[in-house]
Structure formats: structure tokens, C-alpha cells
Motif scaffolding. Sequence first.
Motif, PDB file in Angstrom:
ATOM      1  N   ALA A  13       0.717  -1.149  -0.125  1.00 51.30           N
ATOM      2  CA  ALA A  13      -0.056   0.176   0.063  1.00 51.30           C
ATOM      3  C   ALA A  13       0.847   1.022  -0.033  1.00 51.30           C
ATOM      4  O   ALA A  13       1.969   1.176   0.291  1.00 51.30           O
ATOM      5  CB  ALA A  13      -0.890  -0.015   1.399  1.00 51.30           C
ATOM      6  N   VAL A  14       0.283   2.470  -0.435  1.00 56.11           N
ATOM      7  CA  VAL A  14       0.985   3.670  -0.594  1.00 56.11           C
ATOM      8  C   VAL A  14       0.221   4.472  -0.019  1.00 56.11           C
ATOM      9  O   VAL A  14      -1.180   4.402  -0.304  1.00 56.11           O
ATOM     10  CB  VAL A  14       1.477   4.026  -1.814  1.00 56.11           C
ATOM     11  N   MET A  15       0.302   5.330   1.274  1.00 55.96           N
ATOM     12  CA  MET A  15      -0.519   6.264   1.760  1.00 55.96           C
ATOM     13  C   MET A  15      -0.142   7.563   1.751  1.00 55.96           C
ATOM     14  O   MET A  15       1.089   7.740   1.909  1.00 55.96           O
ATOM     15  CB  MET A  15      -0.583   5.702   3.457  1.00 55.96           C
ATOM     16  N   PHE A  16      -0.938   8.558   1.323  1.00 47.41           N
ATOM     17  CA  PHE A  16      -0.585   9.922   0.946  1.00 47.41           C
ATOM     18  C   PHE A  16      -0.727  10.976   2.060  1.00 47.41           C
ATOM     19  O   PHE A  16      -1.957  10.866   2.424  1.00 47.41           O
ATOM     20  CB  PHE A  16      -1.221  10.230  -0.240  1.00 47.41           C
ATOM     21  N   TRP A  17       0.067  11.673   2.387  1.00 49.86           N
ATOM     22  CA  TRP A  17      -0.131  12.604   3.567  1.00 49.86           C
ATOM     23  C   TRP A  17      -0.070  14.024   2.455  1.00 49.86           C
ATOM     24  O   TRP A  17       0.604  14.700   2.197  1.00 49.86           O
ATOM     25  CB  TRP A  17       1.096  12.802   4.503  1.00 49.86           C
ATOM     26  N   SER A  18      -1.314  14.089   1.847  1.00 47.03           N
ATOM     27  CA  SER A  18      -1.608  15.084   0.764  1.00 47.03           C
ATOM     28  C   SER A  18      -1.826  16.586   1.498  1.00 47.03           C
ATOM     29  O   SER A  18      -1.079  17.471   0.930  1.00 47.03           O
ATOM     30  CB  SER A  18      -2.717  14.847   0.000  1.00 47.03           C
ATOM     31  N   ALA A  19      -2.448  16.531   2.548  1.00 50.20           N
ATOM     32  CA  ALA A  19      -2.785  17.894   3.370  1.00 50.20           C
ATOM     33  C   ALA A  19      -2.698  17.409   4.698  1.00 50.20           C
ATOM     34  O   ALA A  19      -1.960  16.799   5.216  1.00 50.20           O
ATOM     35  CB  ALA A  19      -3.906  18.539   2.833  1.00 50.20           C
ATOM     36  N   ASP A  20      -3.929  17.747   5.579  1.00 45.63           N
ATOM     37  CA  ASP A  20      -4.038  17.564   6.830  1.00 45.63           C
ATOM     38  C   ASP A  20      -5.637  16.904   7.107  1.00 45.63           C
ATOM     39  O   ASP A  20      -6.132  16.874   8.138  1.00 45.63           O
ATOM     40  CB  ASP A  20      -4.162  18.668   7.822  1.00 45.63           C
ATOM     41  N   GLY A  21      -6.209  16.594   5.928  1.00 44.93           N
ATOM     42  CA  GLY A  21      -7.664  16.087   6.024  1.00 44.93           C
ATOM     43  C   GLY A  21      -8.572  17.223   5.246  1.00 44.93           C
ATOM     44  O   GLY A  21      -9.812  17.043   5.177  1.00 44.93           O
ATOM     45  N   SER A  59      -2.895  -0.835  -3.032  1.00 45.81           N
ATOM     46  CA  SER A  59      -3.916  -0.211  -2.529  1.00 45.81           C
ATOM     47  C   SER A  59      -3.441   1.177  -2.044  1.00 45.81           C
ATOM     48  O   SER A  59      -2.286   1.503  -1.761  1.00 45.81           O
ATOM     49  CB  SER A  59      -4.642  -1.043  -1.334  1.00 45.81           C
ATOM     50  N   VAL A  60      -4.392   2.260  -2.048  1.00 47.98           N
ATOM     51  CA  VAL A  60      -3.555   3.497  -1.982  1.00 47.98           C
ATOM     52  C   VAL A  60      -4.633   4.330  -0.625  1.00 47.98           C
ATOM     53  O   VAL A  60      -5.868   4.041  -0.726  1.00 47.98           O
ATOM     54  CB  VAL A  60      -3.892   4.397  -3.047  1.00 47.98           C
ATOM     55  N   PHE A  73     -15.075  11.644  -1.424  1.00 44.16           N
ATOM     56  CA  PHE A  73     -13.619  11.953  -1.962  1.00 44.16           C
ATOM     57  C   PHE A  73     -13.015  10.902  -2.387  1.00 44.16           C
ATOM     58  O   PHE A  73     -12.158  10.662  -3.441  1.00 44.16           O
ATOM     59  CB  PHE A  73     -13.027  12.708  -0.723  1.00 44.16           C
ATOM     60  N   CYS A  74     -13.043   9.841  -1.568  1.00 44.78           N
ATOM     61  CA  CYS A  74     -12.097   8.543  -1.834  1.00 44.78           C
ATOM     62  C   CYS A  74     -12.710   7.782  -3.060  1.00 44.78           C
ATOM     63  O   CYS A  74     -11.717   7.341  -4.239  1.00 44.78           O
ATOM     64  CB  CYS A  74     -12.161   7.513  -0.589  1.00 44.78           C
ATOM     65  N   CYS A  75     -13.834   7.900  -3.362  1.00 44.53           N
ATOM     66  CA  CYS A  75     -14.399   7.253  -4.744  1.00 44.53           C
ATOM     67  C   CYS A  75     -14.020   8.094  -5.747  1.00 44.53           C
ATOM     68  O   CYS A  75     -13.468   7.398  -6.661  1.00 44.53           O
ATOM     69  CB  CYS A  75     -16.124   7.332  -4.418  1.00 44.53           C
ATOM     70  N   ASP A  76     -14.180   9.240  -5.801  1.00 43.90           N
ATOM     71  CA  ASP A  76     -13.649  10.217  -7.049  1.00 43.90           C
ATOM     72  C   ASP A  76     -12.243  10.257  -7.284  1.00 43.90           C
ATOM     73  O   ASP A  76     -11.966  10.434  -8.536  1.00 43.90           O
ATOM     74  CB  ASP A  76     -14.299  11.641  -6.578  1.00 43.90           C
ATOM     75  N   LEU A  77     -11.295  10.141  -6.350  1.00 46.81           N
ATOM     76  CA  LEU A  77     -10.029  10.312  -6.365  1.00 46.81           C
ATOM     77  C   LEU A  77      -9.324   8.697  -6.319  1.00 46.81           C
ATOM     78  O   LEU A  77      -8.036   8.775  -6.672  1.00 46.81           O
ATOM     79  CB  LEU A  77      -9.380  11.189  -5.556  1.00 46.81           C
ATOM     80  N   ASP A  78     -10.131   7.823  -6.353  1.00 48.93           N
ATOM     81  CA  ASP A  78      -9.611   6.553  -6.250  1.00 48.93           C
ATOM     82  C   ASP A  78      -8.829   6.116  -5.073  1.00 48.93           C
ATOM     83  O   ASP A  78      -7.681   5.407  -5.219  1.00 48.93           O
ATOM     84  CB  ASP A  78      -8.667   6.232  -7.872  1.00 48.93           C
ATOM     85  N   PHE A  79      -9.034   6.465  -4.016  1.00 46.71           N
ATOM     86  CA  PHE A  79      -8.416   5.920  -2.727  1.00 46.71           C
ATOM     87  C   PHE A  79      -9.203   4.886  -2.252  1.00 46.71           C
ATOM     88  O   PHE A  79     -10.402   4.814  -2.344  1.00 46.71           O
ATOM     89  CB  PHE A  79      -8.374   7.256  -1.730  1.00 46.71           C
ATOM     90  N   ASP A  80      -8.566   4.267  -1.774  1.00 50.54           N
ATOM     91  CA  ASP A  80      -9.015   2.757  -1.289  1.00 50.54           C
ATOM     92  C   ASP A  80      -9.130   2.518   0.262  1.00 50.54           C
ATOM     93  O   ASP A  80     -10.101   1.866   0.740  1.00 50.54           O
ATOM     94  CB  ASP A  80      -7.849   1.500  -1.531  1.00 50.54           C
ATOM     95  N   TYR A  81      -8.706   3.533   1.092  1.00 51.14           N
ATOM     96  CA  TYR A  81      -9.034   3.335   2.633  1.00 51.14           C
ATOM     97  C   TYR A  81      -8.806   4.841   3.006  1.00 51.14           C
ATOM     98  O   TYR A  81      -8.174   5.745   2.250  1.00 51.14           O
ATOM     99  CB  TYR A  81      -8.467   2.386   3.083  1.00 51.14           C
TER     100      TYR A  81
END
Length: 802
Positions: free
Chosen positions: A44-52, A131-132, A209-217
Motif C-alpha cells: 500500500a501507499v498512503m498519501f499525506w496530501s494535506a491535513d484532511g 492499495s492507496v 472524496f475516496c471514490c472520486d479520487l480512487d483512494f481505497d481506504y
Amino acid sequence: MIKNVTLEISLKPFRDLSDAGIRAVCETLYRQWVPLFKDVETVAVMFWSADGSEILEYKGRLDEKFEWAKYIGVANPEVYGKIPDLTQEQLCIHHSPRLYSQDAPDFTYGDLKRLIGILRDVFALHGRKISVGATFDPGPEFAKSQFKYHRHRECCMADTLSTGNGELKSFVCCYAELNADKVPYAGFPDGIPAGTNFGTFLGRQTRIFCCDLDFDYIWFSNGFGFGLETWGVCGAVFDGKKFDNAACATIKDKIFQFWTDFRCEAPELPVETRGTNLSTGMDLSSDAVPLREIYAAVPDINPPPNSPWAALNGDFGMELAGWMSHIAELPKGKGYPFRFYTHDPWFINSPWLDRYGRQPHDIYMPLAIARLDENGNIQTPEKVNFLTVDDSYGHMPDQVPDEVIPHVKSALKSAPDAAGPVIWLYPFDEYHDMTFSGTHIEEVFFGDWFMRTAINTGFQVNTVVSTNNFTAALKNGECNGNVVVAPTAVTGSGKVFTQLVSYIENGGKVLLYGPAAEPELLQLLGLATTTGLMGELDMTLAGSRQRIMHNPVYSSGDIDTVKVADDIKIIATVHDDNGEERVAALTRNVAKGIVGWVRGTNSFEIGKNGRYPEMFDRNRYFYPETLMRLTLGEFGYVCEFERDLAKTPEPMLVTNFHANALYMSFYAPDMTVTERLGFPEGAPLFTGTETVVADNRARYHLPKAGHLECRVFVEMAKGTVKCLEHTLDNPEVKRRIEIQGLNCATVRFRPETGYEKQTRVLLDPQYPPYLTGQFLEPEIEKDFAGTVFTFRNVTGKILISW
């Protein structure tokens, strides 16, 4: 067995947002970490894109820009109140955040979705489906947030990073209610209605958000979802001076309602959690966190990993005790994760390189931890997370994975496959019942804080079992000669107390800690209660007197026990200035076994900010938590430290068994300390070391950190002994160890599991070919970890081959 590797990353490495630029970073990520994840089931790769806030602000438009985590320092310094009137160069990064790069790009939601797609493609080309994960953090640190600190300040209810003076709060509380607004969000196109629960809003926004941007969890960061003050000793039901028993049920319901609301809006999205910096008992007694109910009733939730805060404050006792308390029970069907702090993408530090000093203690010690499951079987982590693969400037130096991965592999290779010498019997259910029944919450507070400091002062424990799983552990033999350590809170359960007494009477060893009040417990210990002592007291220990401070608020009451039986061995007593004496620690032989007890004191005070206890000055006060290590010596596990100064910190030790070898993982904050170690089998001879053995103790000067194997133990009056890895020399041999310097010694050897019959011990070996000479015949015994070979009256050198 590790099934998943998760690589955490910020957006900082992606300076070039062209497809080629993104692909280059993704290829580097794969190349650097494939040596670790090539043999695991999932990545899995988990993104710290911002702060939520990118989730909170999402309006369903992929072409919209979002504030991302492009800063060094606290992105929302207004939570600190008035900022000093200084130039930026004079201000710290907590008060004045800086851009990580002057050419930091802007990100749209569409850019992030495209990045995720390219990442998936790169890994797929290498034969890996990934998974992302997205992240939500409740605090002000990572990215600027209009939502949290301007438009909806009401959702921030915790003073975690703020001044605590009633002004702007710093951390979002999961059970906050939102005020109305007219902003069109993806899940609330007409704005937020007044009184909307934060869980409802976050759940709906996260799902879309997860559905639109293709995040899994989704990952909940920094304790989010687990109470009000997730970093602090004080919270919604404890103000540092008194516990609010009456509020516990209400707060419990509010926290659980958050999870209910979130799951109603995002019923199928997997949730991973960071958890608090603390423990189950601490979270219950400060914030009434119903971890039991969350684990049992929230679908597809994963338990927290070990906290990364030990890298920051050196409190590895908190990390280990907190983690063990969180994994004593698990959500049904779930494993549990280990997390390692490689880089910090926000605050200009890379823990592997600086905070840890490239020392692997925070790899080996946590990975020596294990739990016993509902079948009584040993269970180790199934997942490894790395926070993060990039540093605060977006760099991804090869040095870090090149150095970290071999240590992780080594730790996993020798991971526990049996219960360790000491098993922590954790009252997961009992602590919840005590908290929410409004009784003995102060005892819940006391127990885990006490164990935390006991570990910090050298008490060794690696295996945890809940009271629910204890029966299975007894049945399948995982508890069979180990030392079972438990708070006296478990004795309130008739079933558990009966099991412990039976365990002792049949030859077992039990070490209890905490106040003794139940009549059956007092009878077992040979004690009675009387008026209690508190405050500054003298403690008598091994003929010496030490000054201690016993605060009944933090230590679950006064010290009120006196001796009534003649057959107990007193380890320590306390005395007040009037000469009144109370028992503080003891052991007692009961039938075939032995019971020990330490009353316990928490040697700290709570400062004004309420975040973390402040330990007493060791030049003034002795830490009674040390009695856990000293009393464990009465069970055969001797760990003595020679320190020049009272304030010198003790080494921290974690011992585990693998393939019948004892492994010791350790961290020595101060290398001037001398360690003297003894085990029931004798003085430990760690492979590749030399030691002076005296009175069945081995003397060592441990380095800063390490992971040592021990298969050989000796009983010997005195002498220098070496334990060396030896060349094989014969194709039929798998391994050889040579022992030098024996003098009328009793040698005990733990053969590798499955190689008991092939093991040969040759006295005074001669080269070539080590095939003839005097081979010693062992006495063969079994203990809770495996087979033990004993050889008596051995002098000279021996070669052990298998």
C-alpha cells in the motif's frame, strides 16, 4: 508473518507534475523498497496530501486547487495565540511555517487523481497491485485549513497544541457538532445544517472524496476517533487532580456515536487508525475511550500501531506498554501493524538519521513484541508501515531504505514464535468495566502509567494476553513456567484470580502490581490493610533507604498494607516520619510456585499543560517502579545496573524466544551503565560476545542499541567466557558455536528447534576435522520455550555443532 508493507509519502517529492515527472518519483519509490516488499502479499501507499482539510473542503470539482502540505513547521500557527513580534528568521517553525521549496507546485484534485493512477500503473508494470490510502489529521500542523481554524472553529475542542487559555483550540474532536454554513460541499451541496455531527459530515465527504479520487481506504491520524486529548494525560474525565466518574458514560456514548455516524455514511470504506500516544487504560481514565466497543462493533476497522512518539521523547516504555495494551484484544479477524519513523515530512528531521542516530532499537524492540490470541497462539504483526519515505524537503535518500530494510528483515527473521519469559496479563475488559461502572477509575489510570515507567527502568516484558484469552493460553501450554505479570485489578474477577492461584500452586510464577484490597488477594500475599501512608516517604530496599513521593491521586490510593504472615520475603517497605511502616514489595512461596507483589507508585507530577507527566528529579526521589525489575530477579530473571549517577537512565530490554533461542533487543540511553544479567538457566552468553561471569551473572557494557542471540547459559563462580560464531568446516553442519573459558561450569544450551537430535557438543575440539574426541552427553529437559541441554562440570573449551 508480515503480509503487507505500507509506504507513507507526502506530495513534496512531486515537484514536476508532468506524467514523466510523476512516473520518475514512483519508479524511485518502487526501486528503493522492493527488497522488503517483494515477498509479501500486498503493498500500500498512503498519501499525506494535506491535513484532511482537502476532504472537508472537497466540492466534487476535480479542477479545483486545494491547500496541500507544502510547509515546514506548523501550517496554522494561530493556534498558539499571539505570535512574538519578530522577523521570520527569528521565529521558530512552529510560529512561522516556511515553504519547503520556492517552486512548490499547485495541486488540483485532478492532479492528485492522475498521480494515483500513474502510481498504480508503475507498480502494475512490476507485477504489483497496490492499495492507496488517504489521511485525516485533527491538528494544525500539516496544511493550512480554513475549515478547521476559521470557518468551523467549533470543531476544534482540544488544547493539544494551543495555549489552553480558552482561546482558539488546536485539535478537532471527533464528537464535535458543526455550526451551519452555506458552502456547497460534495456531500452537502446546500451547506452544512446546524448541529450536524462531525462524524456524519466527515463520513459522507470521505466516501465521496475516496471514490472520486480512487483512494481505497482512510487513515485517522494522531488519535482522531479516540477521545478529546489524544496526546495528553488529562482529558474529558480527568483534569489532573480528580476523575469525573459521572461523565464517563456520556463521553463514551459521544465517542461511539462518532463511529456510528461515520460508518453510516461510509459503510464499506476500510479505516486504519494511528491511535493515541497513550495506552488503553490511560485513554479510558482520561478520556473514557470505549476501545472495546469500537473494536467489537465498528466494521472493517484496523487497530493502531505503536506510537512514533518515542522517537521524539525517548519514552519507549510508553510506546511498548501502549501498543501491548491496544493489541491485547483486536477487532475480529484483524491482525495488527508495526510502524517505523524513517523521515518526518513536516519538521526538518529524519528520525532514522538523527533522532535514532541510525540505531535500530525502535525496530528490534517493538518487533520483539507479541500477543496471545483467542486460541492461545502467538501472534506477531502482519503489517509494516514506514512514516515516511520522503523528508521535509521531498528528498528520498537511498541511504535510509538501504540501512533500515536489513534491520527490519533481521527482526522479522527472529520474531517471537513462543511466549516470552514474561507475559503481561492485561485486564482489557476489566478496565472498561471499572471505568464505565464509575468505580476504581483511579486504578485504571495507575496501572498502565506504572508499567510504562517499569519498562523504562529495565523491566523486560514482550508478550501480552488479555484476561479473555488467558484460559486458551493456559490450555495450549503457552503459559507454562513463564512469569505472568498482572495488575491487581485482574483479581477482581473471580475466574481470573482462581486461574492465577491454580497456576501458582502448580509451579507457576506470578508477579502482581497495584493496590491490594480484595480479601482473597490479601490472604494469598500474607498481608492485611490498615491506615495508609502518602506523600514523602522513606523506602527501605536491600538495606538502604531511599526517598520516594507517593501521590494517591496518580497511584490509586495510599500505601496501606502490613505483613501478617511469617513466610513472606519482604523486598521493600515504606516509612513515614513517625516511623509507621507499610509493605511495598514482597515474594511468597505458595505450594509449588511463587507469587510476587509490588504496591507501586507513579513517580511524576502533572504539569500545567496537562499533556505529559513530568518525572520527579532522580537526585531527590527514588522511582518505586524500579521494584518491578528488582522483584523479577526473585523469579530468576536478574537485571542489575551499575550507574555512576542516580539520574542516569537505565537500559531498556525486550527478550523473546525464536526457534528456542533467547533474543535480547535493547536500547541503552547512556552507555556508561554496566549491566549484570542472569536467567533461570544461568548467565547468558550472547553469540559473538565476551563477558565476565561472576556468581552466575554475566557482566556486559551494552552499546547504544542492538539485537543479540543467546543459546548458551552458564553457572560458574568466576571467569572470562567467550561465545563465538565458528566456521562450519563440514558440509553436513548447519552451524557451529564455540565457548571458551569454562571452569567447572554448568552449561545449558537451547538447541535450535528441529535440530535437537543433530546437536553435538565436543570438549576441547581439535582441527581438523572436529569429528572425533570427547562428545558430551546432555541431560535433556523441557521448559515453556523448548528443549534445554545441560552439561555439568565443564572446563576448557567446547564446540557446539548442529
